[in-house]
Design a protein around this motif. Structure first.
Motif, short mmCIF file in Angstrom:
data_model
loop_
_atom_site.label_atom_id
_atom_site.label_comp_id
_atom_site.label_asym_id
_atom_site.label_seq_id
_atom_site.Cartn_x
_atom_site.Cartn_y
_atom_site.Cartn_z
N TRP A 92 0.84 -1.21 0.00
CA TRP A 92 0.00 0.00 0.00
C TRP A 92 0.87 1.25 0.00
O TRP A 92 1.82 1.34 0.78
CB TRP A 92 -0.88 0.03 1.28
CG TRP A 92 -1.75 -1.16 1.41
CD1 TRP A 92 -1.52 -2.25 2.20
CD2 TRP A 92 -3.00 -1.41 0.75
NE1 TRP A 92 -2.55 -3.15 2.07
CE2 TRP A 92 -3.47 -2.66 1.19
CE3 TRP A 92 -3.77 -0.69 -0.16
CZ2 TRP A 92 -4.67 -3.21 0.75
CZ3 TRP A 92 -4.96 -1.23 -0.61
CH2 TRP A 92 -5.40 -2.47 -0.15
N GLU A 93 0.46 2.22 -0.82
CA GLU A 93 1.12 3.52 -0.80
C GLU A 93 0.60 4.31 0.40
O GLU A 93 -0.62 4.29 0.66
CB GLU A 93 0.76 4.26 -2.10
CG GLU A 93 1.78 5.27 -2.53
CD GLU A 93 1.43 5.82 -3.90
OE1 GLU A 93 1.29 7.04 -4.00
OE2 GLU A 93 1.26 4.99 -4.83
N ASN A 94 1.46 5.00 1.11
CA ASN A 94 1.07 5.75 2.31
C ASN A 94 0.09 4.93 3.17
O ASN A 94 -1.06 5.34 3.38
CB ASN A 94 0.41 7.09 1.96
CG ASN A 94 1.35 7.96 1.16
OD1 ASN A 94 2.56 7.96 1.39
ND2 ASN A 94 0.82 8.68 0.18
N ARG A 102 -8.00 5.46 -2.87
CA ARG A 102 -7.11 4.42 -3.40
C ARG A 102 -7.91 3.25 -4.01
O ARG A 102 -7.40 2.48 -4.79
CB ARG A 102 -6.15 3.92 -2.31
CG ARG A 102 -6.78 3.10 -1.23
CD ARG A 102 -5.75 2.53 -0.25
NE ARG A 102 -5.35 3.47 0.78
CZ ARG A 102 -4.09 3.84 0.99
NH1 ARG A 102 -3.12 3.37 0.24
NH2 ARG A 102 -3.81 4.71 1.96
#
Ligand code: HEM
Length: 189
Positions: A92-94, A102
């Motif tokens: 996962w990004e951030n 997202r």
């Protein structure tokens, strides 16, 4: 509601989606929530960050095996940490950020096909109540946002909005989320 109160832009966007789609209908039914793309993304994001059963259910190995290169003896208890998986920076990004966006345009779902999001587990023992469980949460949240505007009580500020949970198999808030609900008159919807 805790995540939405902490993220007012997401609260607003969810509320606008619900109210514009439902109009003056008065109450949402199960089939209405199918069209609430953003609200569904809010719930997925909540399941990612705060799975109801953070360690799912324990398993006992029948025979010795290897998991991720590690030897696991027979009759070991194995826990799958869904909470940690939901915050894995490789997946996962951030990951610590509450960001329902997202999931917009993403194929990732919680139905057991995407192992980075497994609040209902996956495979043969996946939760058989998954659809009724998710729909119940969607329907309740949608109606709460449709009918009421939500505010923090006076005297409560940002730092009082915590995400502490009690220990246990399933997640329960340690401190109640207390909010002021203001009913929206039907003619304004
Ligand atoms: C948002 C709501 C729900 C969540 C997040 C959830 C999550 C889970 C999880 C993580 C498991 C353990 C799977 C495993 O590792 O073995 C499970 C099992 C189970 N759930 Fe749910 N559940 C929800 C709602 C429901 C509802 C509404 C029902 C029934 C109507 C239900 C019935 C069951 C049953 C019977 C099992 C045991 C299945 C088995 O052992 O084969 N769940 N659920």
């Amino acid at each position: 509601m805790s995540f939405l109160m902490k993220n007012p832009k997401c609260l607003k966007r969810t509320q606008v989606e619900v109210r514009s789609l439902i109009g003056k209908k008065g109450f949402l039914k199960e089939y209405d929530v199918q069209n609430l793309t953003y609200l569904k993304a809010v719930i997925k994001e909540t399941f990612r960050l705060q799975p109801i059963a953070p360690l799912l259910l324990p398993r006992e190995t029948l025979q010795k095996c290897k998991i991720g290169g590690n030897e696991v003896p027979a009759k070991s208890f194995v826990y799958v940490n869904a909470w940690e998986i939901g915050r894995d920076p490789q997946a996962w990004e951030n990951p610590e950020e509450f960001c329902p966006e997202r999931f917009i345009g993403s194929r990732i779902d919680y139905k057991g096909q995407h192992f980075e999001l497994i609040p209902f587990d996956a495979g043969r023992r996946i939760c058989p109540g998954m659809h009724i469980g998710a729909t119940t949460v969607e329907l309740a949240l949608a109606n709460l946002l449709y009918k009421f505007n939500w505010e923090m009580p006076s005297g409560i500020n940002e730092k009082d909005r915590d995400f502490d949970v009690l220990s246990g198999l399933t997640t329960h808030k340690k401190n109640d989320l207390t909010l002021v609900a203001r009913k929206v008159d039907d003619y304004l919807l």
